[in-house]
Scaffold this motif. Structure first.
Motif, PDB file in Angstrom:
ATOM      1  N   ALA A   2       0.833  -1.193   0.000  1.00  0.00           N
ATOM      2  CA  ALA A   2       0.000   0.000   0.000  1.00  0.00           C
ATOM      3  C   ALA A   2       0.872   1.247   0.000  1.00  0.00           C
ATOM      4  O   ALA A   2       2.004   1.254   0.488  1.00  0.00           O
ATOM      5  CB  ALA A   2      -0.917  -0.005   1.225  1.00  0.00           C
ATOM      6  N   THR A   3       0.340   2.310  -0.559  1.00  0.00           N
ATOM      7  CA  THR A   3       1.054   3.576  -0.557  1.00  0.00           C
ATOM      8  C   THR A   3       1.043   4.175   0.831  1.00  0.00           C
ATOM      9  O   THR A   3       0.164   3.886   1.645  1.00  0.00           O
ATOM     10  CB  THR A   3       0.390   4.556  -1.535  1.00  0.00           C
ATOM     11  N   PRO A   4       2.023   5.014   1.173  1.00  0.00           N
ATOM     12  CA  PRO A   4       2.047   5.634   2.486  1.00  0.00           C
ATOM     13  C   PRO A   4       0.775   6.438   2.737  1.00  0.00           C
ATOM     14  O   PRO A   4       0.212   7.039   1.822  1.00  0.00           O
ATOM     15  CB  PRO A   4       3.282   6.548   2.421  1.00  0.00           C
ATOM     16  N   PRO A   5       0.285   6.415   3.993  1.00  0.00           N
ATOM     17  CA  PRO A   5      -0.954   7.125   4.287  1.00  0.00           C
ATOM     18  C   PRO A   5      -0.794   8.632   4.161  1.00  0.00           C
ATOM     19  O   PRO A   5       0.270   9.191   4.342  1.00  0.00           O
ATOM     20  CB  PRO A   5      -1.241   6.728   5.743  1.00  0.00           C
ATOM     21  N   SER A   6      -1.871   9.273   3.804  1.00  0.00           N
ATOM     22  CA  SER A   6      -1.917  10.729   3.790  1.00  0.00           C
ATOM     23  C   SER A   6      -3.268  11.160   4.327  1.00  0.00           C
ATOM     24  O   SER A   6      -4.147  10.345   4.541  1.00  0.00           O
ATOM     25  CB  SER A   6      -1.727  11.249   2.358  1.00  0.00           C
ATOM     26  N   ARG A   7      -3.432  12.435   4.549  1.00  0.00           N
ATOM     27  CA  ARG A   7      -4.700  12.920   5.090  1.00  0.00           C
ATOM     28  C   ARG A   7      -5.763  13.094   4.009  1.00  0.00           C
ATOM     29  O   ARG A   7      -6.937  13.237   4.318  1.00  0.00           O
ATOM     30  CB  ARG A   7      -4.466  14.259   5.794  1.00  0.00           C
ATOM     31  N   LYS A  51     -11.731   0.194  -7.490  1.00  0.00           N
ATOM     32  CA  LYS A  51     -10.825  -0.872  -7.071  1.00  0.00           C
ATOM     33  C   LYS A  51      -9.399  -0.350  -6.982  1.00  0.00           C
ATOM     34  O   LYS A  51      -8.625  -0.757  -6.100  1.00  0.00           O
ATOM     35  CB  LYS A  51     -10.929  -2.039  -8.041  1.00  0.00           C
ATOM     36  N   THR A  52      -9.048   0.556  -7.871  1.00  0.00           N
ATOM     37  CA  THR A  52      -7.707   1.151  -7.840  1.00  0.00           C
ATOM     38  C   THR A  52      -7.444   1.839  -6.519  1.00  0.00           C
ATOM     39  O   THR A  52      -6.344   1.740  -5.948  1.00  0.00           O
ATOM     40  CB  THR A  52      -7.541   2.149  -9.005  1.00  0.00           C
ATOM     41  N   LEU A  53      -8.458   2.513  -6.001  1.00  0.00           N
ATOM     42  CA  LEU A  53      -8.284   3.188  -4.723  1.00  0.00           C
ATOM     43  C   LEU A  53      -8.059   2.185  -3.589  1.00  0.00           C
ATOM     44  O   LEU A  53      -7.260   2.447  -2.675  1.00  0.00           O
ATOM     45  CB  LEU A  53      -9.502   4.058  -4.410  1.00  0.00           C
ATOM     46  N   LEU A  54      -8.764   1.053  -3.643  1.00  0.00           N
ATOM     47  CA  LEU A  54      -8.535   0.020  -2.627  1.00  0.00           C
ATOM     48  C   LEU A  54      -7.074  -0.391  -2.603  1.00  0.00           C
ATOM     49  O   LEU A  54      -6.463  -0.518  -1.531  1.00  0.00           O
ATOM     50  CB  LEU A  54      -9.400  -1.216  -2.901  1.00  0.00           C
ATOM     51  N   HIS A  55      -6.504  -0.605  -3.785  1.00  0.00           N
ATOM     52  CA  HIS A  55      -5.092  -0.997  -3.862  1.00  0.00           C
ATOM     53  C   HIS A  55      -4.182   0.118  -3.369  1.00  0.00           C
ATOM     54  O   HIS A  55      -3.170  -0.141  -2.700  1.00  0.00           O
ATOM     55  CB  HIS A  55      -4.729  -1.370  -5.300  1.00  0.00           C
ATOM     56  N   GLN A  56      -4.536   1.359  -3.658  1.00  0.00           N
ATOM     57  CA  GLN A  56      -3.726   2.480  -3.201  1.00  0.00           C
ATOM     58  C   GLN A  56      -3.727   2.566  -1.673  1.00  0.00           C
ATOM     59  O   GLN A  56      -2.706   2.877  -1.055  1.00  0.00           O
ATOM     60  CB  GLN A  56      -4.249   3.779  -3.803  1.00  0.00           C
ATOM     61  N   TYR A  57      -4.866   2.291  -1.080  1.00  0.00           N
ATOM     62  CA  TYR A  57      -4.987   2.392   0.370  1.00  0.00           C
ATOM     63  C   TYR A  57      -4.446   1.163   1.105  1.00  0.00           C
ATOM     64  O   TYR A  57      -3.815   1.287   2.156  1.00  0.00           O
ATOM     65  CB  TYR A  57      -6.452   2.589   0.756  1.00  0.00           C
ATOM     66  N   PHE A  58      -4.732  -0.044   0.585  1.00  0.00           N
ATOM     67  CA  PHE A  58      -4.449  -1.258   1.352  1.00  0.00           C
ATOM     68  C   PHE A  58      -3.585  -2.282   0.635  1.00  0.00           C
ATOM     69  O   PHE A  58      -3.243  -3.308   1.220  1.00  0.00           O
ATOM     70  CB  PHE A  58      -5.773  -1.924   1.768  1.00  0.00           C
ATOM     71  N   GLY A  59      -3.247  -2.071  -0.612  1.00  0.00           N
ATOM     72  CA  GLY A  59      -2.414  -3.033  -1.315  1.00  0.00           C
ATOM     73  C   GLY A  59      -3.233  -4.143  -1.939  1.00  0.00           C
ATOM     74  O   GLY A  59      -4.367  -3.939  -2.380  1.00  0.00           O
TER      75      GLY A  59
END
Length: 223
Positions: A2-7, A51-59
């Motif tokens: 997953a990508t590093p968290p941001s606000r 679905k792309t956002l899911l991968h961005q958030y959680f891998g």
């Protein structure tokens, strides 16, 4: 990964809130359908994201499963351990304390119980390893608790303890399944129902005076 968290979130929703929504939807999807059958597009649709956002958030799918599993497993082990300790310290009905704790911990995400017992996880995955650890912890607590109940009733046959442990864990899973099918039943209502069922079971069990089968140790401490 997953990508590093941001606000930043999506559509004006803060990232932390969006992650909560995704985890809630994914927990329900995984718990009700199982890992293999669960669909990431279905999770995304529940939340209204891609679905792309899911991968961005959680891998990957395994990473999302692990993110759902960890808080559930940690909480279940903690509340069961606390209920067993409370029962031992107060001589209260340990089985009912454990059931009430489980129902309370699962309220709002009842299907989460089955994340710990999922059988279709990739065998070499971190999610499978973590789920096995949670199952082992629950099993140890159940084994200690059921053996303690038998010992308190004067019965220390290890095969009796093993049999009762299997019966108990099957009973808990069955009650959770029934509870999922009856969403109107609160944790307190379920705990009261279990108390009534235990009382009936104790009344139906033969006593030592009636034969060779001892009275129900669960019933002896159900009040």
């Amino acid at each position: 990964m997953a990508t590093p968290p941001s606000r930043a979130g999506t559509k004006g929703v803060p990232r932390a809130r969006r992650e909560e929504q995704i985890l809630a939807a994914a927990t329900e999807e995984f718990g009700s359908r199982g890992y293999a059958a669960a669909s990431l597009p279905a999770v995304a649709a529940r939340v209204g994201v891609t679905k792309t956002l899911l991968h961005q958030y959680f891998g990957a799918k395994q990473d999302l499963y692990l993110a759902c599993l960890t808080p559930v497993g940690d909480r279940l082990v903690a509340v069961i351990r606390a209920a067993v300790a409370e029962g031992a310290a107060t001589a209260a009905g340990t089985p009912l304390l454990v059931l009430r704790a489980i129902f309370t911990a699962l309220e709002g995400r009842r299907e989460a119980w089955f994340l710990v017992y999922e059988t279709s996880l990739p065998p070499d995955s971190e999610a499978a390893r973590r789920a096995a650890e949670y199952r082992a912890a629950v099993n140890r607590l159940a084994a200690d608790g059921t053996a303690g109940l038998l010992a308190a009733a004067g019965h220390e046959d290890p095969l009796d303890a093993d049999a009762l442990n299997h019966v108990w864990q099957g009973l808990v899973a069955t009650l959770v399944r029934w509870w999922i099918k009856h969403p109107d039943q609160s944790p307190d209502a379920m705990a009261r129902r279990c108390a009534r069922l235990f009382a009936v079971a104790a009344a139906l069990a033969p006593t030592a005076a009636q034969g060779d089968v001892p009275g129900n140790p669960l019933g002896d401490r159900a009040d």
